[in-house]
Design a protein around this motif. Structure first.
Motif, PDB file in Angstrom:
ATOM      1  N   ILE A 125       0.081   7.985  -4.084  1.00 24.96           N
ATOM      2  CA  ILE A 125      -0.910   8.567  -4.998  1.00 24.96           C
ATOM      3  C   ILE A 125      -1.689   9.679  -4.309  1.00 24.96           C
ATOM      4  N   ASN A 142      -5.307  -0.725 -10.550  1.00 24.52           N
ATOM      5  CA  ASN A 142      -6.347  -1.543  -9.919  1.00 24.52           C
ATOM      6  C   ASN A 142      -7.619  -1.535 -10.754  1.00 24.52           C
ATOM      7  N   SER A 187      -6.476   4.955  -8.678  1.00 26.78           N
ATOM      8  CA  SER A 187      -5.703   3.711  -8.807  1.00 26.78           C
ATOM      9  C   SER A 187      -5.951   3.073 -10.167  1.00 26.78           C
ATOM     10  N   THR A 224     -11.879   0.589  -4.874  1.00 27.75           N
ATOM     11  CA  THR A 224     -10.509   1.074  -4.936  1.00 27.75           C
ATOM     12  C   THR A 224     -10.545   2.579  -5.117  1.00 27.75           C
ATOM     13  N   SER A 225      -9.420   3.194  -4.962  1.00 31.01           N
ATOM     14  CA  SER A 225      -9.320   4.637  -5.159  1.00 31.01           C
ATOM     15  C   SER A 225      -9.591   4.982  -6.619  1.00 31.01           C
ATOM     16  N   TYR A 281       0.799  -1.233   0.000  1.00 26.10           N
ATOM     17  CA  TYR A 281       0.000   0.000   0.000  1.00 26.10           C
ATOM     18  C   TYR A 281       0.829   1.278   0.000  1.00 26.10           C
ATOM     19  N   GLU A 317      -0.232   3.317  -3.005  1.00 25.90           N
ATOM     20  CA  GLU A 317      -1.525   3.995  -2.816  1.00 25.90           C
ATOM     21  C   GLU A 317      -1.346   5.244  -1.962  1.00 25.90           C
TER      22      GLU A 317
END
Length: 149
Positions: A29, A120, A117, A113-114, A23, A26
């Protein structure tokens, strides 16, 4: 050779370490290193383990990937699909996702998810998931929810 199998309680510490490593991208980001996957405790992870199913991907005795999920009614909620940074982009996330779907048979699968992302989102959409909702959490991070029927 990579084997995917059910995680055990004694795997929790290794999975938590893997989660912290996976992570980091993430957190970068969003420029936020306080996201839940990086602050989750071993006790919280163990509680998730007992709530549903957790799979691990093992290579040469080392856990290099994991995914967790739980079923509620006709829906399986999939969370924290993680792959060690050195093993990302090689199809392991896809294999873990498919393995979880095959273990928990329901009419619908859901994950999130974001919105930022892209890797993903590409993985999930390629696996047949479609976007159905967006929400922003209390930290201001926008998430997209996807489902597969």
């Amino acid at each position: 050779m990579i084997k995917i199998k059910k995680a055990q309680t004694d795997d929790m510490e290794a999975i938590l370490c893997l989660q912290y490593a996976a992570y980091q991208s993430e957190a970068e980001i969003h420029n936020d290193f306080t996201i839940h996957p990086l602050t989750q405790t071993l006790d919280e992870l163990t509680a998730e383990f007992h709530k549903g199913m957790m799979l691990k991907a093992v290579q040469d005795g080392e856990i290099i990937g994991s995914v967790r999920a739980y079923a509620d009614g006709d829906t399986v909620y999939i969370g924290k699909l993680i792959v060690h940074p050195n093993h990302q982009g090689k199809g392991l996330g896809k294999r873990l996702l498919a393995a979880m779907e095959s273990k928990l048979h329901r009419k619908r699968f859901e994950l999130f998810t974001s919105c930022k992302s892209d890797r993903n989102l590409h993985l999930y959409e390629k696996a047949g998931y479609t976007r159905f909702r967006e929400e922003t959490d209390e930290a201001g991070i926008p998430f997209v929810y996807l489902e597969k029927r």
